[in-house]
Write a protein that holds these residues in place. Structure first.
Motif, mmCIF file in Angstrom:
data_model
loop_
_atom_site.group_PDB
_atom_site.id
_atom_site.type_symbol
_atom_site.label_atom_id
_atom_site.label_comp_id
_atom_site.label_asym_id
_atom_site.label_seq_id
_atom_site.Cartn_x
_atom_site.Cartn_y
_atom_site.Cartn_z
ATOM 1 N N GLY A 45 0.811 -1.207 0.000
ATOM 2 C CA GLY A 45 0.000 0.000 0.000
ATOM 3 C C GLY A 45 0.843 1.255 0.000
ATOM 4 N N GLY A 46 1.924 1.225 0.751
ATOM 5 C CA GLY A 46 2.808 2.393 0.800
ATOM 6 C C GLY A 46 3.437 2.682 -0.544
ATOM 7 N N MET A 47 3.849 1.639 -1.240
ATOM 8 C CA MET A 47 4.444 1.844 -2.557
ATOM 9 C C MET A 47 3.429 2.462 -3.512
ATOM 10 S SD MET A 47 5.614 -0.827 -5.514
ATOM 11 C CE MET A 47 3.916 -0.931 -6.063
ATOM 12 N N MET A 49 0.823 4.170 -2.687
ATOM 13 C CA MET A 49 0.565 5.542 -2.245
ATOM 14 C C MET A 49 1.651 6.485 -2.762
ATOM 15 S SD MET A 49 -1.216 7.797 -0.637
ATOM 16 C CE MET A 49 -2.354 7.111 0.570
ATOM 17 N N ARG A 50 2.885 6.091 -2.661
ATOM 18 C CA ARG A 50 3.971 6.943 -3.166
ATOM 19 C C ARG A 50 3.821 7.149 -4.668
ATOM 20 N NH1 ARG A 50 6.563 3.475 0.293
ATOM 21 N NH2 ARG A 50 7.553 2.253 -1.347
ATOM 22 N N PRO A 58 -2.460 15.073 -2.069
ATOM 23 C CA PRO A 58 -2.716 14.175 -0.936
ATOM 24 C C PRO A 58 -4.195 13.976 -0.627
ATOM 25 C CG PRO A 58 -0.910 15.647 -0.428
ATOM 26 C CD PRO A 58 -1.470 16.119 -1.731
ATOM 27 N N GLU A 62 -5.892 8.805 -1.212
ATOM 28 C CA GLU A 62 -6.448 7.586 -0.634
ATOM 29 C C GLU A 62 -7.495 6.957 -1.548
ATOM 30 O OE1 GLU A 62 -7.790 7.837 3.350
ATOM 31 O OE2 GLU A 62 -5.852 8.466 4.147
ATOM 32 N N ASP A 63 -8.332 7.785 -2.138
ATOM 33 C CA ASP A 63 -9.341 7.255 -3.048
ATOM 34 C C ASP A 63 -8.683 6.580 -4.241
ATOM 35 O OD1 ASP A 63 -11.439 8.026 -1.505
ATOM 36 O OD2 ASP A 63 -11.792 9.917 -2.560
ATOM 37 N N VAL A 65 -5.663 5.277 -4.389
ATOM 38 C CA VAL A 65 -5.018 4.037 -3.958
ATOM 39 C C VAL A 65 -6.045 2.915 -3.883
ATOM 40 C CG1 VAL A 65 -3.893 2.887 -2.010
ATOM 41 C CG2 VAL A 65 -3.111 5.140 -2.745
ATOM 42 N N GLN A 66 -7.186 3.237 -3.352
ATOM 43 C CA GLN A 66 -8.229 2.217 -3.270
ATOM 44 C C GLN A 66 -8.620 1.726 -4.662
ATOM 45 O OE1 GLN A 66 -12.180 3.449 -2.181
ATOM 46 N NE2 GLN A 66 -12.517 1.607 -0.981
ATOM 47 N N PRO A 118 9.155 14.217 -1.097
ATOM 48 C CA PRO A 118 10.436 13.764 -0.564
ATOM 49 C C PRO A 118 10.730 12.310 -0.866
ATOM 50 C CG PRO A 118 8.816 13.944 1.187
ATOM 51 C CD PRO A 118 8.189 14.504 -0.057
ATOM 52 N N TRP A 119 9.693 11.529 -1.144
ATOM 53 C CA TRP A 119 9.940 10.114 -1.350
ATOM 54 C C TRP A 119 10.033 9.756 -2.831
ATOM 55 C CZ3 TRP A 119 5.807 11.652 1.827
ATOM 56 C CH2 TRP A 119 4.625 11.904 1.154
ATOM 57 N N GLY A 120 10.052 10.751 -3.675
ATOM 58 C CA GLY A 120 10.139 10.469 -5.097
ATOM 59 C C GLY A 120 11.532 10.033 -5.495
ATOM 60 N N ASP B 57 4.644 4.182 4.586
ATOM 61 C CA ASP B 57 4.072 2.886 4.979
ATOM 62 C C ASP B 57 3.456 2.975 6.367
ATOM 63 O OD1 ASP B 57 4.862 1.805 2.639
ATOM 64 O OD2 ASP B 57 6.115 0.224 3.499
ATOM 65 N N LEU B 66 -9.837 2.759 3.961
ATOM 66 C CA LEU B 66 -9.307 3.458 2.795
ATOM 67 C C LEU B 66 -10.431 3.981 1.921
ATOM 68 C CD1 LEU B 66 -6.530 4.020 1.445
ATOM 69 C CD2 LEU B 66 -6.972 1.996 0.058
#
Lengths: 190, 277
Positions: A45-47, A49-50, A58, A62-63, A65-66, A118-120, B57, B66
């Motif tokens: 999920g984190g991957m 999301m990134r 942001p 979430e929508d 990602v779902q 920052p996580w790109g 994460d 979600l």
């Protein structure tokens, strides 16, 4: 259990084939049900999301990602048993995000938002090829070229990984990238 | 079976996003893992990327919550405030209005414990009885996610309504853990575990492990004291609530006294603007 998952699960059977998580990978001989999706989400999920935050703000992430994971459920038959789940989800997430961006005509966010995260990947505005690709080229590409271009210019993936994501040979990826770089060079010169 | 796994590096020579994802999901083979870690030991850019990815994460909502939007994720506390009779309805009402941490559904899937569900069990076998824990037996960290960034909370850090809080702990002894939020009125909100009545079983680890549940901060101003209690044997939320109810000043600036005898206890105070502080 999430009701939307329950509905999806209850409304379709993937041709008798489904998936499950096994040894941290997906096994196509088993069943991808709501529980498996939840486990997959917990791992990746984190991957996703990134990935989504590359394209969307942001408050929408979430929508999106779902939706990506629900599409993964729908596309269970596209998973190759010997592939990694990360590659598979990367492809689904990227394709969904790009499709949405085209639909919504929000192309400029592709660069503007992603470059500030920052996580790109370690891309910078100085990466002129990527900038030209995002500003001038990507909207005119077909799905495969677009996926290859984003994976290469934006996400910094190697030819090998792009081949895994797209599902074609490394040689094909090389040819496509050469064509894309030629396009970028022409636009930059123009 | 050999899986066709992604490579470690991207074309720039930094580790790829796919490699980071597989590393966090703990599905990387040993050779790739070794190469990955070797690169990170000498590359600050990628080390920061890994840490940022881990923070994402950590802050992921549960699958069940979600896409339901903030309004539905930010649930009313779904479980019990056990007040001793002497406290009465007035304090219970105050708790309802001053409650600083609302309890959402579980936040699962956080690295570095993506597959560590077995490490956290609200119920289960008894932990072996020992001589009790001291403060050194528990390290406790809080992360704040405001939807644009995730960072480790320092004492007195400001949070706002909608922010999500995640937790990490490190222990060297097997024991039972519970994390609670306590506001200045002494109202408790259970943050972890969010199911059952008992503290969760935690296995020892040399590294911080991420608790698979988090909470979302509500809009009410004030101060929130996040308290982690870690005991050699199981205990209940009611036992902690009873201990808190005996405090003269739960809103004191001083650290709380030990709530449960023989247990390790760590805390962190967060502020929400608009409060008294």
């Amino acid at each position: 259990m999430h009701p939307r998952v329950a509905n999806r699960e209850g409304s379709r059977v993937v041709g008798g084939m489904s998936l499950r998580l096994m040894d941290n990978h997906l096994d196509r001989s088993a069943r991808l049900d709501a529980r498996a999706i939840e486990v997959l989400y917990r791992q990746y999920g984190g991957m996703v999301m990134r990935r989504v935050l590359r394209f969307f703000p942001p408050d929408e992430a979430e929508d999106v990602v779902q939706e990506v994971f629900l599409r993964a459920l729908d596309k269970a038959e596209t998973f190759r048993g010997d592939a990694s789940a990360s590659t598979w989800l990367y492809q689904i997430a990227t394709h969904y995000c790009l499709t949405q961006l085209k639909t919504r005509s929000r192309r400029k966010r592709l660069w503007g938002t992603g470059s500030q995260l920052p996580w790109g990947s370690p891309i910078t505005p100085a990466n002129q090829e990527a900038k030209t690709f995002l500003n001038e080229i990507w909207r005119d590409l077909d799905d495969e070229m677009l996926m290859i271009g984003v994976s290469y210019f934006v996400d910094d993936l190697s030819h090998e990984d792009i081949a895994r994501v797209v599902g074609c040979s490394r040689r094909t990826v090389g040819n496509r990238i050469a064509a894309l770089r030629q396009l970028v060079a022409e636009r930059s010169d123009g | 079976m050999r899986y066709d796994t992604p490579g470690v590096f991207g074309r720039s020579g930094h580790v790829s996003e796919l490699a980071i994802a597989d590393a966090l999901a703990e599905v990387m083979d040993a050779d790739s893992r070794s190469i990955f870690e070797q690169h990170l030991s000498g590359c600050r850019v990628c080390a920061r990327r890994l840490e940022a990815a881990r923070a994402v994460d950590l802050a992921m909502p549960s699958w069940s919550s979600l896409g339901e939007g903030s309004a539905t994720i930010s649930l009313r506390p779904r479980r019990r405030w056990t007040w001793p009779p002497v406290v009465g309805v007035a304090v219970a009402m105050a708790a309802a209005t001053l409650l600083a941490v609302k309890i959402p559904t579980a936040l699962t899937g956080s690295h570095p414990v993506a597959d560590a569900a077995s490490d956290f069990s609200p119920k289960g076998s008894q932990v072996e009885s020992g001589e009790g824990f001291g403060p050194e037996d528990l390290a406790f960290q809080v992360y704040i996610n405001d939807a644009t960034a995730v960072w480790q909370a320092k004492p007195g850090a400001e949070v706002r309504g909608g922010d999500r809080l995640g937790f990490q702990v490190r222990t060297h002894e097997r024991g039972r853990l519970m994390v609670m939020g306590i506001d200045d009125a002494g109202a408790l909100a259970l943050c972890f575990p969010q199911e059952g009545e008992e503290a969760a079983l935690i296995n020892p680890s040399n590294d911080y492990v991420t608790l698979p549940q988090a909470v979302r901060v509500d809009d009410s101003p004030g101060r929130e004291r996040l308290v982690a209690v870690y005991c050699p044997e199981t205990f209940t939320f009611d036992a902690v609530a009873a201990a808190v109810s005996t405090l003269d000043d739960p809103g004191s600036d001083e650290p709380l006294p030990t709530l449960l005898e023989g247990c390790a206890q760590q805390e962190l105070i967060l502020n929400k603007p608009g409060g008294d502080l």
